[in-house]
Design a protein around this motif. Structure first.
Motif, mmCIF file in Angstrom:
data_model
loop_
_atom_site.group_PDB
_atom_site.id
_atom_site.type_symbol
_atom_site.label_atom_id
_atom_site.label_comp_id
_atom_site.label_asym_id
_atom_site.label_seq_id
_atom_site.Cartn_x
_atom_site.Cartn_y
_atom_site.Cartn_z
ATOM 1 N N VAL A 153 0.695 -1.042 -0.080
ATOM 2 C CA VAL A 153 -0.016 -0.132 0.059
ATOM 3 C C VAL A 153 0.999 1.352 0.070
ATOM 4 N N LEU A 154 1.903 1.303 0.960
ATOM 5 C CA LEU A 154 2.711 2.382 0.909
ATOM 6 C C LEU A 154 3.607 2.623 -0.401
ATOM 7 N N ILE A 155 3.849 1.512 -0.993
ATOM 8 C CA ILE A 155 4.820 1.436 -2.271
ATOM 9 C C ILE A 155 3.769 2.264 -3.518
ATOM 10 N N GLY A 156 2.351 1.649 -3.261
ATOM 11 C CA GLY A 156 1.538 2.054 -4.386
ATOM 12 C C GLY A 156 1.395 3.515 -4.508
ATOM 13 N N GLY A 157 1.343 4.186 -3.375
ATOM 14 C CA GLY A 157 0.851 5.642 -3.554
ATOM 15 C C GLY A 157 2.044 6.585 -3.813
ATOM 16 N N ILE A 158 3.403 6.256 -4.050
ATOM 17 C CA ILE A 158 4.473 7.154 -4.160
ATOM 18 C C ILE A 158 4.298 7.652 -5.459
ATOM 19 N N LEU A 159 4.486 6.980 -6.553
ATOM 20 C CA LEU A 159 4.426 7.338 -7.723
ATOM 21 C C LEU A 159 3.477 8.235 -8.204
ATOM 22 N N PRO A 160 2.084 7.930 -7.922
ATOM 23 C CA PRO A 160 1.089 8.848 -8.075
ATOM 24 C C PRO A 160 0.979 9.956 -7.618
ATOM 25 N N PHE A 161 1.544 9.915 -6.533
ATOM 26 C CA PHE A 161 1.567 11.184 -5.638
ATOM 27 C C PHE A 161 2.611 12.041 -6.246
ATOM 28 N N SER A 162 3.625 11.762 -6.673
ATOM 29 C CA SER A 162 4.714 12.367 -7.341
ATOM 30 C C SER A 162 4.204 13.263 -8.507
ATOM 31 N N THR A 163 3.261 12.640 -9.063
ATOM 32 C CA THR A 163 2.612 13.394 -10.232
ATOM 33 C C THR A 163 1.717 14.499 -9.865
ATOM 34 N N VAL A 164 1.436 14.972 -8.742
ATOM 35 C CA VAL A 164 0.252 15.815 -8.491
ATOM 36 C C VAL A 164 0.633 16.592 -7.172
ATOM 37 N N PHE A 165 1.990 16.539 -6.651
ATOM 38 C CA PHE A 165 2.384 17.059 -5.404
ATOM 39 C C PHE A 165 2.773 18.678 -5.844
ATOM 40 N N VAL A 166 3.169 19.017 -7.140
ATOM 41 C CA VAL A 166 3.253 20.205 -7.487
ATOM 42 C C VAL A 166 2.194 21.269 -7.574
ATOM 43 N N GLU A 167 0.939 20.575 -8.155
ATOM 44 C CA GLU A 167 -0.221 21.249 -8.244
ATOM 45 C C GLU A 167 -1.117 21.335 -6.935
ATOM 46 N N LEU A 168 -0.573 20.375 -6.097
ATOM 47 C CA LEU A 168 -1.285 20.020 -4.852
ATOM 48 C C LEU A 168 -0.375 21.315 -3.926
ATOM 49 N N SER A 169 0.693 21.708 -4.186
ATOM 50 C CA SER A 169 1.328 22.758 -3.579
ATOM 51 C C SER A 169 0.682 24.236 -3.921
ATOM 52 N N SER B 34 -2.238 24.539 -5.143
ATOM 53 C CA SER B 34 -3.766 24.615 -4.587
ATOM 54 C C SER B 34 -3.721 24.815 -2.870
ATOM 55 N N LEU B 35 -2.646 24.348 -2.323
ATOM 56 C CA LEU B 35 -2.794 24.656 -1.017
ATOM 57 C C LEU B 35 -2.460 26.106 -0.291
ATOM 58 N N ILE C 258 0.213 18.222 6.240
ATOM 59 C CA ILE C 258 0.740 18.533 7.714
ATOM 60 C C ILE C 258 2.308 19.494 7.396
ATOM 61 N N SER C 259 2.832 18.831 6.658
ATOM 62 C CA SER C 259 4.085 19.228 6.385
ATOM 63 C C SER C 259 4.097 20.624 5.954
ATOM 64 N N TYR C 260 3.128 20.809 4.868
ATOM 65 C CA TYR C 260 2.934 22.282 4.594
ATOM 66 C C TYR C 260 2.420 23.158 5.694
ATOM 67 N N PHE C 261 1.672 22.493 6.449
ATOM 68 C CA PHE C 261 1.175 23.593 7.655
ATOM 69 C C PHE C 261 2.311 23.893 8.700
ATOM 70 N N SER C 262 3.214 23.106 8.779
ATOM 71 C CA SER C 262 4.442 23.456 9.583
ATOM 72 C C SER C 262 5.456 24.203 9.150
ATOM 73 N N ILE D 38 -0.224 29.374 11.537
ATOM 74 C CA ILE D 38 -1.366 29.402 12.086
ATOM 75 C C ILE D 38 -1.156 28.916 13.538
ATOM 76 N N THR D 39 -1.395 29.662 14.737
ATOM 77 C CA THR D 39 -1.187 29.431 16.087
ATOM 78 C C THR D 39 -2.285 29.133 16.929
ATOM 79 N N LYS D 40 -3.690 29.558 16.650
ATOM 80 C CA LYS D 40 -4.751 29.384 17.345
ATOM 81 C C LYS D 40 -5.268 27.746 17.192
#
Length: 641
Positions: free
Chosen positions: A502-518, A520-521, A586-590, A595-597
């Motif tokens: 399961v952990l291996i299966g999500g790495i490559l698909p996530f690598s294709t969208v993390f730029v657009e995700l950044s 969007s966030l 979560i990494s993007y948040f930190s 945000i402190t509240k």
């Protein structure tokens, strides 16, 4: 019976189609938002949208603070999407006439009491920004991020004040921007003899205004501002301090600049602040991932073709019994999985989400959605979600019948209420937090009730209609028969256990969208412009192909090791992209947010959980259908006794 069952489907489909058509004709005139032609002296309505902060993520109403007010505060009519986003606008005391310059306009004078001063200080401390619009264009503050030679960037809105030192004073003080210089850019079409607004900019100033004699409201002559000499600041004693008992005079200037930008391209300057090269990098990175996985799949296809040819060419049963790998488990590979009802529900919901996303992207690319109204985007997604309920019910019932299910009403009920219930409950809890904080984006109770009616009154019945039609169809034929006894599964290597796969299966698909995700966030939580559906569509296609390929590859490895429990494994493997999405958020948040509240942290986590869950259902469905098609193809190609 066929004609009777198709009648409600046709009726509901036609009704929803007319509902969608009416929505677009009403909001966009079907060819985009209609431009407004102005003449010299026409009234321009400057409206306030509220105050936003990237530190608290708790927008508040503009008039909740001691600012100048018009004689009567009027709320604009809003669609459901704008209400859900909290995207509300009200009239303002800022008056503008087309092509008429205004200097040193006095709005009002306010004497701060202790409560008002504390409110302003608190909002300045939290870096709240004022949002306004004019002719559906948001107010922007042009800034240079780096050196003076760098291109201008547009900041959405302007800070209501700042905290710092003035002169040689030791104590920090709060200063408010009480003078605004508005720049309205316009395009004049000589052929059509029309004037249209193409830009709305502001430069805020903090000025301690002075005047001689008595206060005469807006007719007062300020000694710090001379409209005749066209000088705003003459002899100011410095910036306007926010303190109890202080007098604040709010003023503004309006100037006009002719622009060469035509009305259809007026958003280009705002949206061009993004780096297109990063989007192209995301697409190229995704294509590289597809090429790598496609190469591996080509080898797998060659091996499968060789195995099928050799197996079908066997002449004796003795040689057939020596076959190993995926061919040995043909009697168990289509055995119904455990919790098959839950799998049917999530696959049907995934189809519903997929249809909603593709429909929204298509409408945006065709120009039927505009960045000037995010509310229309949400309304469109909501309508498409309701319309796609038919497909959700149909798909879940078809799978349910293939798994030997007999009660179609049960699976229809679960499909109609499982996913929406989770989303509605989380959304209600987050809305309660907003209500407790008296935020302006709190969704009123009547709007929550409308959502409930749309869900229970329209979406759920459509799911039942789709399930009824799907269950009446013939069951999906399995290419091989299922044995009555379960085959024992050999002991698997550690890397073939569910968690590593399961952990291996999500790495490559996530690598294709993390730029657009950044991007969007950043747009969502840092209040910036983002409207790149032209990039979203190819990235989404790449994500779909990557999820399908990685699921097929891991499914083949699992079957070769005589493990026939591929139903849920294929769904969760590609759905694990959502795990990386949530961890990245979560990494993007930190790293990127301040945000402190605690309330704001809970809001962020809650919304990202909703997004991650929806992403899990979507990508899991893609992987499931890819593996389902793959197993049907390979097992239907082999001649089993």
């Amino acid at each position: 019976m066929a004609s009777r069952s198709s009648l409600p489907v046709r009726t509901l489909t036609i009704s929803l189609s007319f509902l969608l058509l009416f929505h677009y004709v009403h909001c966009f005139n079907f060819f985009g938002i209609r431009p407004v032609d102005f003449k010299k002296g026409d009234d321009l309505k400057v409206k306030v949208k509220g105050l936003t902060s990237t530190k608290t993520q708790l927008p508040v109403s503009y008039y909740s603070l001691p600012f100048c007010r018009p004689e009567k505060i009027e709320d604009d009519a809003e669609n459901l999407g704008e209400i859900l986003l909290g995207d509300r606008s009200q009239n303002s005391p800022y008056v503008a006439k087309m092509l008429e310059h205004r200097l040193c306009n006095i709005i009002c004078r306010i004497e701060l009491d202790s409560e008002g001063a504390e409110k302003l200080k608190k909002k300045i401390e939290d870096e709240y920004m004022v949002q306004m619009i004019l002719d559906n264009l948001p107010l922007v503050h042009p800034i240079r991020i780096f050196e003076h030679e760098s291109p201008l960037a547009y900041q959405l809105g302007f800070h209501m004040g700042l905290k710092g030192y003035y002169s040689e004073e030791q104590a920090e003080k709060y200063f408010i921007y009480n003078h605004l210089l508005f720049t309205i850019k316009y395009y004049h079409d000589l052929r059509a003899n029309s004037t249209r607004i193409v830009g709305f900019e502001v430069k805020p100033f903090s000025i301690k205004h002075e005047y001689n004699g008595k206060w005469k409201e807006r007719n007062t002559r300020l000694s710090t501002c001379d409209p005749i000499s066209k000088v705003t600041v003459i002899n100011s004693d410095g910036p306007q301090v926010v303190e109890e008992g202080k007098e604040i005079i709010f003023t503004y200037d309006i100037e006009y600049q002719e622009s060469e930008v035509d009305w259809p391209a007026r958003w280009d300057a705002y949206l061009a602040t993004r780096d297109d090269q990063m989007h192209w990098f995301s697409i190229l990175n995704g294509l590289e991932s597809i090429l790598v996985i496609s190469g591996i799949l080509a080898v797998i296809v060659w091996r499968i073709h060789r195995d099928i040819f050799n197996y079908n060419d066997l002449e004796t049963q003795d040689r057939a019994q020596k076959a190993t790998g995926w061919k040995l488990i043909h009697g168990d590979v289509f055995r119904p999985p455990c919790n098959s009802d839950l799998l049917c529900v999530h696959v049907g919901t995934g189809v519903q989400i997929l249809g909603m996303i593709l429909g929204t992207m298509l409408l945006a690319i065709l120009g039927l959605l505009s960045p000037c109204s995010k509310g229309d985007l949400i309304t469109t997604m909501l309508l498409l979600w309701i319309f796609m309920s038919l497909c959700a019910g149909y798909v879940s019932a078809r799978l349910y019948k293939m798994f030997n299910g007999s009660d179609w009403k049960k699976i229809a009920f679960k499909t109609a209420f499982t996913f929406p219930s989770v989303i509605y409950i989380i959304f209600s809890l987050l809305n309660a937090l907003l209500w407790a904080q008296k935020s302006s984006v709190e969704v009123p109770s009547w709007a929550m009730f409308v959502l409930l009616l749309l869900w229970i009154g329209i979406s759920a019945p459509l799911v039942f209609v789709g399930s009824y039609v799907g269950f009446k169809k013939e069951a999906i034929e399995k290419p091989v028969k299922t044995n009555s006894l379960h085959r024992q599964i050999p002991r698997q290597s550690w890397y073939m256990n569910p968690i590593p796969i399961v952990l291996i299966g999500g790495i490559l698909p996530f690598s294709t969208v993390f730029v657009e995700l950044s991007f969007s966030l950043t747009a969502t939580w840092l209040n910036q412009f983002y409207w790149f559906f032209g990039f979203h569509l190819p990235v989404f296609v790449i994500l779909t192909v990557t999820c399908a390929e990685i699921s097929i590859m891991l499914c083949y490895l699992q079957l070769c090791r005589e493990d026939y429990r591929w139903w849920w494994r294929s769904y969760i493997t590609s759905g694990s992209v959502a795990i990386y999405l949530f961890l990245y958020s979560i990494s993007y948040f930190s790293k990127s947010l301040e945000i402190t509240k605690l309330i704001s942290v809970l809001l962020y986590i809650g919304y990202m959980l909703v997004a991650s869950y929806a992403f899990f259902v979507l990508t899991g469905t893609i992987g499931f259908f890819a593996c389902f098609w793959f197993t049907r193809v390979i097992y239907s190609s082999v001649k089993f006794d």
